[in-house]
Structures are given as structure tokens and as C-alpha cells.
Design an enzyme around this catalytic site. Structure first.
Site, PDB file in Angstrom:
ATOM      1  N   CYS A  39      21.315  19.820 -25.648  1.00 28.79           N
ATOM      2  CA  CYS A  39      21.748  21.215 -25.690  1.00 28.79           C
ATOM      3  C   CYS A  39      23.020  21.406 -24.866  1.00 28.79           C
ATOM      4  O   CYS A  39      23.300  20.651 -23.939  1.00 28.79           O
ATOM      5  CB  CYS A  39      20.620  22.087 -25.139  1.00 28.79           C
ATOM      6  SG  CYS A  39      20.874  23.866 -25.348  1.00 28.79           S
ATOM      7  N   ASP A  41      23.473  23.672 -22.835  1.00 29.42           N
ATOM      8  CA  ASP A  41      23.084  24.375 -21.610  1.00 29.42           C
ATOM      9  C   ASP A  41      23.752  23.764 -20.379  1.00 29.42           C
ATOM     10  O   ASP A  41      23.763  22.551 -20.197  1.00 29.42           O
ATOM     11  CB  ASP A  41      21.554  24.317 -21.470  1.00 29.42           C
ATOM     12  CG  ASP A  41      21.055  25.267 -20.411  1.00 29.42           C
ATOM     13  OD1 ASP A  41      21.321  25.022 -19.220  1.00 29.42           O
ATOM     14  OD2 ASP A  41      20.426  26.275 -20.768  1.00 29.42           O
ATOM     15  N   ARG A  43      22.874  23.535 -17.437  1.00 29.80           N
ATOM     16  CA  ARG A  43      22.008  22.893 -16.435  1.00 29.80           C
ATOM     17  C   ARG A  43      21.559  21.505 -16.864  1.00 29.80           C
ATOM     18  O   ARG A  43      20.874  20.805 -16.132  1.00 29.80           O
ATOM     19  CB  ARG A  43      20.793  23.798 -16.181  1.00 29.80           C
ATOM     20  CG  ARG A  43      21.178  25.161 -15.658  1.00 29.80           C
ATOM     21  CD  ARG A  43      20.047  26.153 -15.821  1.00 29.80           C
ATOM     22  NE  ARG A  43      19.753  26.389 -17.241  1.00 29.80           N
ATOM     23  CZ  ARG A  43      18.742  27.134 -17.679  1.00 29.80           C
ATOM     24  NH1 ARG A  43      17.923  27.710 -16.799  1.00 29.80           N
ATOM     25  NH2 ARG A  43      18.535  27.302 -18.971  1.00 29.80           N
ATOM     26  N   HIS A  98      15.051  20.822 -23.622  1.00 31.57           N
ATOM     27  CA  HIS A  98      14.892  21.082 -22.188  1.00 31.57           C
ATOM     28  C   HIS A  98      14.123  22.373 -21.933  1.00 31.57           C
ATOM     29  O   HIS A  98      14.006  23.221 -22.825  1.00 31.57           O
ATOM     30  CB  HIS A  98      16.263  21.144 -21.507  1.00 31.57           C
ATOM     31  CG  HIS A  98      17.097  22.314 -21.951  1.00 31.57           C
ATOM     32  ND1 HIS A  98      17.130  23.502 -21.261  1.00 31.57           N
ATOM     33  CD2 HIS A  98      17.905  22.474 -23.032  1.00 31.57           C
ATOM     34  CE1 HIS A  98      17.943  24.339 -21.901  1.00 31.57           C
ATOM     35  NE2 HIS A  98      18.424  23.749 -22.982  1.00 31.57           N
ATOM     36  N   CYS A 101      15.010  26.974 -22.472  1.00 33.87           N
ATOM     37  CA  CYS A 101      16.123  26.931 -23.429  1.00 33.87           C
ATOM     38  C   CYS A 101      16.362  28.301 -24.082  1.00 33.87           C
ATOM     39  O   CYS A 101      15.453  28.880 -24.681  1.00 33.87           O
ATOM     40  CB  CYS A 101      15.832  25.879 -24.500  1.00 33.87           C
ATOM     41  SG  CYS A 101      17.160  25.721 -25.712  1.00 33.87           S
TER      42      CYS A 101
END
Lengths: 223, 223, 223, 223
Positions: A39, A41, A43, A98, A101
Site C-alpha cells: 500500500c 500508506d 507508515r 497492513h 488501512c
């Protein structure tokens, strides 16, 4: 942005000099052994969490670690996987979801997507997960999100198998595929075991869980 | 793959414990200030080269750092940018190409794509760069590759402007867009200066080159 | 055409009168138990070869008994399967290929498709089969055609699993999917056994081969 | 499913032996004179209602006997028609709707499609019929359904004319197209008369109604 430019200069002065030879060696080609699809994302940091060195992993990232199935309209993911399998000849593809999400949470509340027409269209490729997840009997909100995230990784592995280049490499044993989930809070990865149909921690020793069924016509068998 | 699993355990034992608090704080949300769109190439490591911390940059990666223009068929990139601009409200989008890019080299030798139908279809989104590049009068092979890589970043910035969410945020001054190129061998970044129409090194101090034209209706102006 | 109009009148005078009650009963609704998806080939006659009665099988036919995977662009097949599973609530879907299939022969000689752009685009949905088949080590032309036809049925079963409505019904045990091949010359059907990964004759007694893996969350288990 | 397997064995023992020679002759090729495009509905049995023999009709079936118009995204119908006209060289294409059609009833009550996103998307290809039908002044519910079913056959004939291969074959007189409606309860077929713009019973003798306008450049005229 200033933070990033400072960070870049920190990289230039503190990190790069120690890796100068590595980067010089890599300047004219890459030979990654693994394609890592995760992803976007902020993080999730693939190279950090796998202590990967430059040149080791070919990293594709999008919203929801999604692989649209093979069709008349070619997606970026499908092109990248064709390149990874046929040109780079990677031996592994990992699809890594993860915790927490945003894409999975949006799937749970479709009304939040009214103002996001492109995100809604994109998440059509996660409907497979959403429909199966609806058959689950989970209780808490957290359990539900975890269940949907798992179903999404399983669904994207299904999509992955619809790519001709992937199916051929799976059939002759040249490729193995993996479904992982990264827990941001605990820094922990669990992996999908295709035989047991469940996720379990990625262990340092012992047999790793695999999503791939056995090769049908292993190239070695022809020898 | 064993290398990555070892790397993961190294992360778990040596890196994660020191960042436990950061990750715990980030467990339930992200607020990245920048979307970073770059190539899937294994030698490009965004977080490393910007010394970015977890939660700082929303990272999209595909083959050739491409942004398909807005159209009837929604791509993963378009969905991700819509999400970054409208939900995460990032203030910057960086499109970052790099030296020795396989996608750019493939554009120069289309015959290499015969066996790669999906890659060929995907690279159609880089034709804008290829056509402009064909008007160049570069001499050496290396110069040509550099020129095409630059044209591709400029072309993808053009595509970026076709996304409604981006155009709106540019118009009201909420977003700035940047075009960078990362040189693998020297660990150096150059940035596109939209006014001078050329790339120059990203400097630590002084005014940074910007690809964004000025906002048309800056929100502040309304105040 | 005259032949068909004569045939219609033959039906009106000799067949319909005996089935008048059946057709009157069916006039206001259908409840087929099975969706049968096969090729448009004029030598494949589903109702005849299964001695099916009016109202028993919901029959979808196209070139190559193909199921495009689920995507942003909806195909007629995907719509029909959604209707069959969610509205008609069929308990079975059969994908049935056949011997001497023109679509499979065209896949083997792509140069034959130069003048048939739409057929070529459509057969992209059979590329999955073609790539896996290329890994086979068959000898005679006939064996090759048989192998490709089998791979195509297996590939379309893979595509079928990417349909959300199908995946959900498989997960809760409401649906079973089958892969068959009909041999025109011998009037014989073989069925895919998902566990043994091979085709074997459809027998009158005994356990039938099944392509479906076991249900993951059988509805009955929740009781 | 057991019923169908029994039916198959009945076919093998009672029907196939009498047709063994026909099937052996057809084993290596088909030469159908007509393409028959109808609905997947389980009560519509093309070969039965036309007393068609193996090899006579190339049968395409989908939900609502729909022909999407020619466009960038190739549908299975368009590919099948290209194959029928250019490879099989059929002389006729029949589009055959039927009474009590679920697709037509769904068009009348769009709210029923909320949970059927793919069916809704597919029925977009019947909007042409729906808009024209909205101009009708029918009285009873039954009359309305009949009117919509007729408009849909007429609309799909229009779409058919947008296919290049069809338009070319119509122009040179090699192809004729027909619009029929099958009444399940009475086993009766009516055909569209393009000149009178209405449907009338398909008669055994006399001139049949035709949907095709006259050929523009009949091949014979060139002789």
C-alpha cells in the site's frame, strides 16, 4: 517539503558515502529477487521493515495493495508484474496488506466514497474481498477490519493468478507468491498459508507459510 | 526470500524497539505532508534517500513513475492522487524519475516490447514524452536517455494537471507539484524549474525550483 | 432460413402440444438449478446433450466459453452470472468447452486473427490458458489442441472465482462450480477434478469430479 | 446436477447412437447458415423451437439478447458476430427476445437493480429501448412489457448495424438480419417487419417479415 530536502542532504552526507560502491555497481542494472507489492500508506516502509538493500526488491505501491485482474484495459500493476516476471525474472511476488488501512476502512463505509469517484472506481477491484468478508461472522469492529484486510490479500492473490505471465511461471515452478499483512503498531508480519487457509506469523526458522499451490509442470521434471 | 525474512527479524530486534513509540502513535492514522510518486525500480528507495520517517510520505510506485491522464477508465494512480489530495490533504506531490530507467530504455527500443504486451500498453502513457523527445537534437546515447527521462517527468506533470482534484488544489494554492530526477550512481537529485524550463540540483538553502505555476485563486486571497 | 421456419412449424405442430402444460406453468417465471456456460459453436447443443427440460438450465453462450475477470468494465458474462447467482440462486455453474473449438485453434495460430480485430481482443481473455499451455510438453497437434482446451476451462474457472458474487457463494457453500469438456465426435463429457488436477469421464454413479474447493464458511456451520 | 448427469447418460444411450454419423461428420468443422442471438433464459431453447440439427445454428446467448454497439472495449457479442460473419460466413443473424423476460422487467423497475451492479451496468445497452419505450402510450402492465421487449429487439438491431463487419455484409447483400420474439406460453414466434415497423407472426408460407433494409451494393449487381 523543507524536511525532505534536509533529509535528502542528510542522506547525501551521512548515508550515501558509505554505500558509494554499492550504488556505483548498481548504476547500470538491477537484479531484484523479489517483487513487493504493498500500500502507498506512509507508515508502511518496505525496505525498512525487511532491512532490504538497494537492488534487492522491486517495489510496487498503490492504494490497498491491489492487483486488478487481467483484462482488455491494462493497469500499471499488470504491466509491472509482466516486467518483473518476464524481464527481471523475480522468483517471488509478495502482496502485503497492513493494519489500519484507509482503503479497507473505506470499503466498510461506502458512503464515505461519494466525493471520491476515482477511489470508489478503483476499490471495485477489492469487491471480491468485500463480498466474501460479508459472509464472515466476526464480532468487534477491529476483528472485522482485520478480517477484511485478510480477505483482500487473499482476493488479490486470486487476481494475481489471472495474469498469464504469473500463471505460466507458477506452472513451471519459476515463481512463488506470498500474501502478508504488516501490523503497524507491533511491527509484526503474518503470512497466508494456502493449505491451512489462514494467516500465521512469519518465522525466522522452519517452513514458511506459502500461498502458492505446487507447480503443475515443473521445468526440472522435463529434464 | 530467506534474506528478506532474516531482514525482517533484524528489523524486529534492532530497529522496531527504538521506534516503538512512533509506531504506536501512528497505529490509528497517517498525516503525510507529501505524496511521492516514483518508479518501482529496486535501486530507488524513497524513504532512504529523503531520510523520511514513518508517516511522512505517501509513496506511490509504478513502472516509469507514470500518471495516466484522467479518463473513463480509472487507474490506480488517479485514485491514489484523489485520496492524497482530498482525504490526506497533502501539500506537495513529487513525481520522481531516475537514471538508467528500464521503462525509458524500453521506450527507446520499442522492438524490445514485442513479448511484453502489457508493458507496451502501459508505456502508451509515456508517448507524450517520447514524441517531444523526438524533437530533441541530443548527441550521445547517454544524453538521449537523460533527455527522455526529463521529458517523461515533464509529461507526467502535464498529466497530473489533468486530474480534477489536482487542478482544483493548484488553483486555490493548497497544493504544489514537483518534478525530480534521482541519479543512482551519484545519489543526486535534480528538480524541474517550471519557469526556466530546465532541471537543476536540489539545494539545501535558497529558493527551490518549482514545477507549479502560481495558484490562480489562492484561498488566502479570498480572506 | 427456410429450414428454420419449417423447423419452427414442426415444433409448433409436433412438440409444443405435448408440452403445453409445462410451458403454461413456466410462462411467468424460471427457477433453473444450474447455469451452463458454453461455446456458441453450432455443434454444441446443451439442452440436447443433457436431456434438459424447459426451465432447467440457464444457458450462456459465447465464443470460447469465456468468463472475463471482474473489472471496471462490465461484460455480459459477469452480469449474467451475477443474475444467476443472486436472483435465480442457481446451485451450480458449469463451464463447458468442446473438441475442435475454433477459438482454441485461433489461439494456436494468432496470425489467423489479423483480419479479426474484435475476435483477437476477445481472446485476450484466453491468454491465461495460452501462456500456461505453452509450458506443456505435448506432442501431436491433436494433443496440443486438447491440452489448450483443458487449460482454457481451468483458466475460465480461475476468472469465475474473481467475481464477487461467485466468491461469496462459494465461501458460504451455496454454489459449486464445474469444468467440463464435450467431445463432439464421441458425444462424451469429461470433468475437471480440482484435487487431482486432471479431467476424467463424467460417470453416472459414484462421486463426481469437482472443480470447487471446499466452502470456507458454510452457512450450515453458523447454525 | 444429478438430473443433468442422468440426462447426459440418457443422451449417450438413447440419442447419440442414432446421430453417430452426423456427429462424426461434424467432428472437424461447422458450417452454420444462421447466427441465433437470444436470451440465457432457461425457458428459451433455440434448437428445440427451431427443430435445428447439430451444426445448423451458431447460438449466442446473454441476458436480454443484447448487442453492445461497436466501441473501444470489445464485448463477447461483437467478437462472436465478427467471427460468424467473416469466418463462418452466415447468411442470417436473428436477434430473438422472449415473453416474461427478467431483463426487461428489471428495466421497468430500476430500483430492483440496486444490489445488482453488474446487471445494471450491462442493461445500459438496453437504454436505447427504454427511452423509446417511454414515448409509448400503452395501457396495461402486460402491454407495457410487450412494448419494451419489442423496442429492445429493434434497438439491438440498431446496435447490430453499428458493427463494421455487419454493415459491410449488409451493404453487399451477403447478410440479412431478423428481429424475433418468442412467446413462451404459446410457443409462438413473431417477427419484425422493417417496412411496416411492426411485429407479425412468422408464417410457414408467404413472404417472411424482414428487418433488413435492402442491400446497397449487392455483389450480384457487380456481375
Amino acid at each position: 517539503m523543507e524536511r525532505l530536502i534536509e533529509g535528502y542532504h542528510q542522506f547525501r552526507t551521512s548515508v550515501f558515502p558509505n554505500e558509494r560502491e554499492t550504488f556505483a555497481r548498481l548504476a547500470s542494472g538491477q537484479q531484484p529477487h523479489t517483487m513487493f507489492l504493498t500500500c502507498a500508506d506512509s507508515r508502511v516502509m518496505p525496505e525498512l521493515m525487511l532491512s532490504a538493500k538497494p537492488g534487492e526488491i522491486f517495489v510496487y505501491r498503490n492504494v490497498g495493495n491491489i492487483v486488478p485482474p487481467y483484462g482488455q484495459q491494462v493497469s500499471g500493476v499488470v504491466a509491472a508484474i509482466e516486467y518483473a516476471v518476464k524481464v527481471l525474472k523475480v522468483g517471488h511476488i509478495v502482496i502485503c496488506g497492513h493494519s489500519d488501512c484507509g482503503a479497507m476502512k473505506a470499503l466498510q463505509r461506502p458512503e464515505a466514497l461519494t466525493e471520491l469517484p476515482s477511489v470508489r472506481a478503483w476499490l471495485k477491484h477489492a469487491e471480491l474481498a468485500h463480498y466474501v468478508y460479508a459472509e464472515h461472522r466476526e464480532r468487534s469492529v477491529e476483528d472485522k477490519l482485520r478480517a477484511l484486510t485478510e480477505e483482500n490479500v487473499i482476493a488479490q492473490l486470486e487476481h494475481l493468478r489471472t495474469l498469464p505471465a504469473v500463471a505460466a511461471a507458477l506452472a513451471n515452478g519459476a515463481l512463488r507468491i506470498h500474501g502478508w499483512i504488516y501490523d503497524i503498531e507491533h511491527g509484526e508480519i503474518t503470512a497466508y498459508d494456502g493449505k491451512k487457509r489462514s494467516f500465521r506469523p512469519l518465522e525466522q526458522d522452519g517452513v514458511q507459510p506459502e500461498a502458492t499451490p505446487d507447480a503443475r509442470f515443473p521445468a526440472s521434471a522435463a529434464a
